[in-house]
Design a protein around this motif. Structure first.
Motif, PDB file in Angstrom:
ATOM      1  N   LYS A 244     -30.441  93.143 -30.876  1.00  0.00           N
ATOM      2  CA  LYS A 244     -31.148  93.872 -31.949  1.00  0.00           C
ATOM      3  C   LYS A 244     -31.810  95.142 -31.418  1.00  0.00           C
ATOM      4  N   MET A 245     -32.335  95.078 -30.190  1.00  0.00           N
ATOM      5  CA  MET A 245     -32.969  96.262 -29.620  1.00  0.00           C
ATOM      6  C   MET A 245     -31.933  97.331 -29.260  1.00  0.00           C
ATOM      7  N   GLN A 248     -31.308  99.112 -32.429  1.00  0.00           N
ATOM      8  CA  GLN A 248     -32.407 100.029 -32.748  1.00  0.00           C
ATOM      9  C   GLN A 248     -32.257 101.342 -31.987  1.00  0.00           C
ATOM     10  N   ASP A 321     -30.895  94.232 -38.656  1.00  0.00           N
ATOM     11  CA  ASP A 321     -32.112  95.059 -38.627  1.00  0.00           C
ATOM     12  C   ASP A 321     -33.313  94.319 -39.213  1.00  0.00           C
ATOM     13  N   ASP A 323     -36.478  91.655 -38.983  1.00  0.00           N
ATOM     14  CA  ASP A 323     -37.471  91.136 -38.024  1.00  0.00           C
ATOM     15  C   ASP A 323     -37.332  91.750 -36.624  1.00  0.00           C
ATOM     16  N   VAL A 324     -37.327  93.062 -36.594  1.00  0.00           N
ATOM     17  CA  VAL A 324     -37.252  93.778 -35.313  1.00  0.00           C
ATOM     18  C   VAL A 324     -38.515  93.518 -34.483  1.00  0.00           C
ATOM     19  N   GLU A 325     -39.647  93.410 -35.187  1.00  0.00           N
ATOM     20  CA  GLU A 325     -40.915  93.113 -34.475  1.00  0.00           C
ATOM     21  C   GLU A 325     -40.834  91.753 -33.794  1.00  0.00           C
ATOM     22  N   GLY A 326     -40.221  90.800 -34.479  1.00  0.00           N
ATOM     23  CA  GLY A 326     -40.038  89.466 -33.907  1.00  0.00           C
ATOM     24  C   GLY A 326     -39.173  89.515 -32.656  1.00  0.00           C
ATOM     25  N   LYS A 328     -38.865  92.088 -30.639  1.00  0.00           N
ATOM     26  CA  LYS A 328     -39.680  92.699 -29.571  1.00  0.00           C
ATOM     27  C   LYS A 328     -40.605  91.650 -28.936  1.00  0.00           C
ATOM     28  N   LYS A 329     -41.192  90.800 -29.810  1.00  0.00           N
ATOM     29  CA  LYS A 329     -42.099  89.743 -29.315  1.00  0.00           C
ATOM     30  C   LYS A 329     -41.348  88.766 -28.415  1.00  0.00           C
ATOM     31  N   SER A 332     -40.844  90.413 -25.078  1.00  0.00           N
ATOM     32  CA  SER A 332     -42.078  90.548 -24.283  1.00  0.00           C
ATOM     33  C   SER A 332     -42.553  89.173 -23.807  1.00  0.00           C
TER      34      SER A 332
END
Length: 378
Positions: A244-245, A248, A321, A323-326, A328-329, A332
């Motif tokens: 997914k990244m 992006q 595209d 839950d891109v924030e998910g 990233k989490k 990390s």
């Protein structure tokens, strides 16, 4: 047909390609059936696939006999002649797709020798030779994303050769590949040539990442790691987040003035192609790496068993595209837990090159056995 999830992928801008090639499959109409019924849009091959096709059974024997009778006894030449015939015949089946999509889809990929994966100079020479020899508009030459081959990718694009960049695992490597594609297009355009006919995909491998990461998770959990619960929560999630990244980054590049200038000159984007999408862990759904990566301007090259599974019970919906924030989490958290994604992807590239070389060894070995058997008249 409307209910077929493979056909529905088109609504979301994704093209299903088949990760399989075999002479009888093309000759008996099975490939054409996938085009007609499942909206199949491309075909990929690799040394492991050719090893399965040529190394077993007798369907290549008539051609081998003919070649041997004409004086060809070099094992590499026997393999390559047979492979090129397969690729050409497959290109012919896929050519109507290439025409219908105006050169976006309908491609068939042929790989340069895995023995030269760490030699950019030999790779570009072989890419030129195979491109010329096959001589089909809807051919893609597969070049690995090893550091020495990145310049070869740029050169091939700058010469108007369609390229399928293979063995991509890390975001950094993908950034270098996309840069090589753009630079190659700029060079071709600067020579006064049209660029609209040049096509490329970046084959980003998925399941192998989870296999490696989950193995590490399982061994740490078994050893009673203090972060066992957090580790278990990441099983089967890192590969999708990584992909997914990458997507992006692709979307960001499309917004740049540099890309817009090329697009105005007719350039096709270098689509991300999800590879290694068969699920190897029985605790996950068998369509996990198809369901979870559906999005605009992408390709999924699907092994036959996974294609059957997705046709039967897959879900076609826009997921890439979401839950891109998910995502990233997840990455990390993987970093916090020292799962070393960078180290894993680096090792996977090295292992991937070695695996394809081993498959090529086996392939040439089985062709050599055929040669000896046919020569002895047994």
């Amino acid at each position: 047909m409307a209910e077929n999830p493979l056909v529905q992928l088109e609504k979301y801008g994704q093209s299903p390609w088949l990760d399989f090639i075999q002479r009888s499959f093309t000759a008996n109409g099975s490939l054409k059936k996938l085009v007609d019924e499942d909206n199949l849009k491309g075909v990929t091959s690799n040394p492991a696939i050719f090893e399965k096709a040529m190394g077993h059974g007798t369907e290549y024997d008539p051609q081998f006999k003919e070649l041997i009778a004409s004086g060809v006894t070099d094992v590499s030449t026997l393999y390559e002649t047979a492979a090129i015939e397969d690729i050409r015949n497959t290109c012919k089946v896929m050519f109507p797709v290439w025409e219908k999509t105006k050169g976006v889809d309908g491609y068939v990929s042929l790989e340069v020798s895995p023995y030269i994966a760490m030699d950019g100079h030999k790779t570009i020479e072989e890419a030129r030779r195979l491109w010329k020899q096959v001589s089909e508009k809807n051919l893609m030459i597969k070049i690995p994303a090893t550091p020495p081959c990145i310049p070869a990718i740029e050169t091939a694009i700058s010469e108007g050769i369609n390229v399928n960049v293979t063995l991509l695992f890390s975001l950094d490597a993908y950034k270098n590949v996309l840069e090589a594609y753009i630079s190659g297009l700029e060079k071709h355009l600067a020579k006064g040539h049209q660029i609209g006919h040049i096509a490329s995909v970046a084959s980003f491998f998925v399941s192998r990442i989870d296999v490696a990461i989950d193995k590490e998770i399982d061994s740490r959990v078994a050893a009673g790691d203090k972060d066992s619960d957090a580790l278990k929560a990441l099983r089967g999630k890192v590969a999708l987040a990584n992909a997914k990244m990458a997507y992006q980054h692709y979307l960001e590049v499309l917004k740049t003035d540099r890309w817009k200038k090329l697009a105005a000159a007719g350039a096709q984007p270098q689509r991300l192609l999800w590879a290694s999408t068969g699920c190897k862990d029985k605790t996950f759904p068998d369509t996990i790496y198809v369901d979870g990566l559906i999005g605009q301007d992408t390709v999924n090259t699907i092994p036959p068993a996974t294609m059957d599974a997705f046709r039967d019970h897959g879900t076609a919906s826009q997921t890439l595209d979401k839950d891109v924030e998910g995502a990233k989490k997840i990455l990390s958290e993987a970093q916090r837990l020292n799962l070393d994604l960078a180290g894993v992807t680096e090792k996977l590239l090295t292992d991937g090159v070695a695996q394809f070389a081993t498959a090529f060894d086996q392939l040439l070995g089985s062709v050599k056995e055929k040669l000896e058997t046919l020569q002895s008249g047994k």
